[in-house]
Design a protein around this motif. Sequence first.
Motif, PDB file in Angstrom:
ATOM      1  N   ASN A 176       0.881  -1.149   0.000  1.00  0.00           N
ATOM      2  CA  ASN A 176       0.000   0.000   0.000  1.00  0.00           C
ATOM      3  C   ASN A 176       0.928   1.210   0.000  1.00  0.00           C
ATOM      4  OD1 ASN A 176      -1.047   2.221   1.805  1.00  0.00           O
ATOM      5  ND2 ASN A 176      -2.933   1.025   1.611  1.00  0.00           N
ATOM      6  N   ALA A 177       0.747   2.121  -0.937  1.00  0.00           N
ATOM      7  CA  ALA A 177       1.677   3.243  -1.096  1.00  0.00           C
ATOM      8  C   ALA A 177       1.839   4.052   0.191  1.00  0.00           C
ATOM      9  CB  ALA A 177       1.211   4.149  -2.236  1.00  0.00           C
ATOM     10  N   GLU A 178       0.746   4.355   0.856  1.00  0.00           N
ATOM     11  CA  GLU A 178       0.814   5.136   2.090  1.00  0.00           C
ATOM     12  C   GLU A 178       1.603   4.392   3.169  1.00  0.00           C
ATOM     13  OE1 GLU A 178      -2.124   6.675   5.626  1.00  0.00           O
ATOM     14  OE2 GLU A 178      -2.954   6.505   3.614  1.00  0.00           O
ATOM     15  N   ARG A 179       1.330   3.109   3.308  1.00  0.00           N
ATOM     16  CA  ARG A 179       2.014   2.312   4.331  1.00  0.00           C
ATOM     17  C   ARG A 179       3.510   2.204   4.038  1.00  0.00           C
ATOM     18  NH1 ARG A 179      -1.793  -2.343   5.836  1.00  0.00           N
ATOM     19  NH2 ARG A 179      -2.848  -0.735   6.980  1.00  0.00           N
ATOM     20  N   LEU A 180       3.863   1.982   2.771  1.00  0.00           N
ATOM     21  CA  LEU A 180       5.281   1.907   2.402  1.00  0.00           C
ATOM     22  C   LEU A 180       6.002   3.213   2.732  1.00  0.00           C
ATOM     23  CD1 LEU A 180       5.171   0.077  -1.036  1.00  0.00           C
ATOM     24  CD2 LEU A 180       6.197  -0.781   1.070  1.00  0.00           C
ATOM     25  N   ARG A 181       5.377   4.329   2.430  1.00  0.00           N
ATOM     26  CA  ARG A 181       6.009   5.629   2.708  1.00  0.00           C
ATOM     27  C   ARG A 181       6.140   5.886   4.208  1.00  0.00           C
ATOM     28  NH1 ARG A 181       2.498   7.371  -1.795  1.00  0.00           N
ATOM     29  NH2 ARG A 181       3.826   7.351  -3.633  1.00  0.00           N
ATOM     30  N   ARG A 182       5.137   5.483   4.978  1.00  0.00           N
ATOM     31  CA  ARG A 182       5.221   5.667   6.436  1.00  0.00           C
ATOM     32  C   ARG A 182       6.371   4.848   7.017  1.00  0.00           C
ATOM     33  NH1 ARG A 182       0.018   4.354   9.416  1.00  0.00           N
ATOM     34  NH2 ARG A 182      -0.360   3.089   7.606  1.00  0.00           N
ATOM     35  N   ILE A 183       6.535   3.622   6.541  1.00  0.00           N
ATOM     36  CA  ILE A 183       7.630   2.778   7.017  1.00  0.00           C
ATOM     37  C   ILE A 183       8.968   3.379   6.607  1.00  0.00           C
ATOM     38  CG2 ILE A 183       8.750   0.527   6.762  1.00  0.00           C
ATOM     39  CD1 ILE A 183       5.872  -0.647   6.435  1.00  0.00           C
ATOM     40  N   ALA A 184       9.070   3.811   5.351  1.00  0.00           N
ATOM     41  CA  ALA A 184      10.317   4.382   4.841  1.00  0.00           C
ATOM     42  C   ALA A 184      10.705   5.647   5.596  1.00  0.00           C
ATOM     43  CB  ALA A 184      10.198   4.665   3.349  1.00  0.00           C
ATOM     44  N   ASP A 185       9.723   6.405   6.089  1.00  0.00           N
ATOM     45  CA  ASP A 185      10.009   7.617   6.850  1.00  0.00           C
ATOM     46  C   ASP A 185      10.612   7.316   8.224  1.00  0.00           C
ATOM     47  OD1 ASP A 185       9.119   9.265   4.835  1.00  0.00           O
ATOM     48  OD2 ASP A 185       7.125   9.577   5.721  1.00  0.00           O
ATOM     49  N   LYS A 186      10.411   6.106   8.720  1.00  0.00           N
ATOM     50  CA  LYS A 186      10.863   5.740  10.066  1.00  0.00           C
ATOM     51  C   LYS A 186      12.279   5.166  10.102  1.00  0.00           C
ATOM     52  CE  LYS A 186       6.799   6.514  11.888  1.00  0.00           C
ATOM     53  NZ  LYS A 186       6.529   7.860  12.271  1.00  0.00           N
ATOM     54  N   ARG A 224       9.029   0.466  -6.329  1.00  0.00           N
ATOM     55  CA  ARG A 224       9.878   1.517  -6.892  1.00  0.00           C
ATOM     56  C   ARG A 224       9.062   2.714  -7.376  1.00  0.00           C
ATOM     57  NH1 ARG A 224      14.796  -1.424  -8.504  1.00  0.00           N
ATOM     58  NH2 ARG A 224      15.761  -1.739  -6.476  1.00  0.00           N
ATOM     59  N   GLY A 225       7.805   2.495  -7.732  1.00  0.00           N
ATOM     60  CA  GLY A 225       6.934   3.606  -8.085  1.00  0.00           C
ATOM     61  C   GLY A 225       6.640   4.490  -6.878  1.00  0.00           C
ATOM     62  N   CYS A 226       6.575   3.885  -5.708  1.00  0.00           N
ATOM     63  CA  CYS A 226       6.337   4.622  -4.462  1.00  0.00           C
ATOM     64  C   CYS A 226       7.631   5.162  -3.871  1.00  0.00           C
ATOM     65  CB  CYS A 226       5.689   3.709  -3.422  1.00  0.00           C
ATOM     66  SG  CYS A 226       4.111   3.022  -3.902  1.00  0.00           S
ATOM     67  N   LEU A 227       8.680   4.333  -3.947  1.00  0.00           N
ATOM     68  CA  LEU A 227       9.971   4.648  -3.330  1.00  0.00           C
ATOM     69  C   LEU A 227      11.072   4.349  -4.347  1.00  0.00           C
ATOM     70  CD1 LEU A 227       9.237   2.732  -0.007  1.00  0.00           C
ATOM     71  CD2 LEU A 227       9.077   5.211  -0.334  1.00  0.00           C
ATOM     72  N   PRO A 228      11.393   5.306  -5.219  1.00  0.00           N
ATOM     73  CA  PRO A 228      12.318   5.055  -6.337  1.00  0.00           C
ATOM     74  C   PRO A 228      13.686   4.509  -5.946  1.00  0.00           C
ATOM     75  CG  PRO A 228      11.225   7.155  -6.618  1.00  0.00           C
ATOM     76  CD  PRO A 228      10.858   6.656  -5.253  1.00  0.00           C
ATOM     77  N   ASP A 229      14.157   4.828  -4.741  1.00  0.00           N
ATOM     78  CA  ASP A 229      15.485   4.376  -4.321  1.00  0.00           C
ATOM     79  C   ASP A 229      15.438   3.155  -3.412  1.00  0.00           C
ATOM     80  OD1 ASP A 229      16.726   6.448  -5.730  1.00  0.00           O
ATOM     81  OD2 ASP A 229      16.415   7.838  -4.060  1.00  0.00           O
ATOM     82  N   ALA A 230      14.301   2.483  -3.382  1.00  0.00           N
ATOM     83  CA  ALA A 230      14.142   1.328  -2.486  1.00  0.00           C
ATOM     84  C   ALA A 230      15.151   0.221  -2.817  1.00  0.00           C
ATOM     85  CB  ALA A 230      12.721   0.773  -2.598  1.00  0.00           C
TER      86      ALA A 230
END
Length: 64
Positions: free
Chosen positions: A15-25, A51-57
């Motif tokens: 889920n894009a929102e969930r991935l971004r929240r995790i990546a922010d932590k 990678r669409g949500c987090l290009p540098d993942a």
Amino acid sequence: MSLELIVTLGPSILNAERLRRIADKADCLYRINGAHAAGMDQVRETIAFVRGCLPDAKMLIDLP
């Protein structure tokens, strides 16, 4: 103190929102469990979505 996580990708995380929240932590390595993947097409789709949500993942695929 820096935190590094290995995040196993599955239905509750893709889920894009969930991935971004995790990546922010924390600094994350995103893991695909190859034993549960329904083939390389699904693996490619999962990588493209992340990678669409987090290009540098950073990605990891466990081979069965």
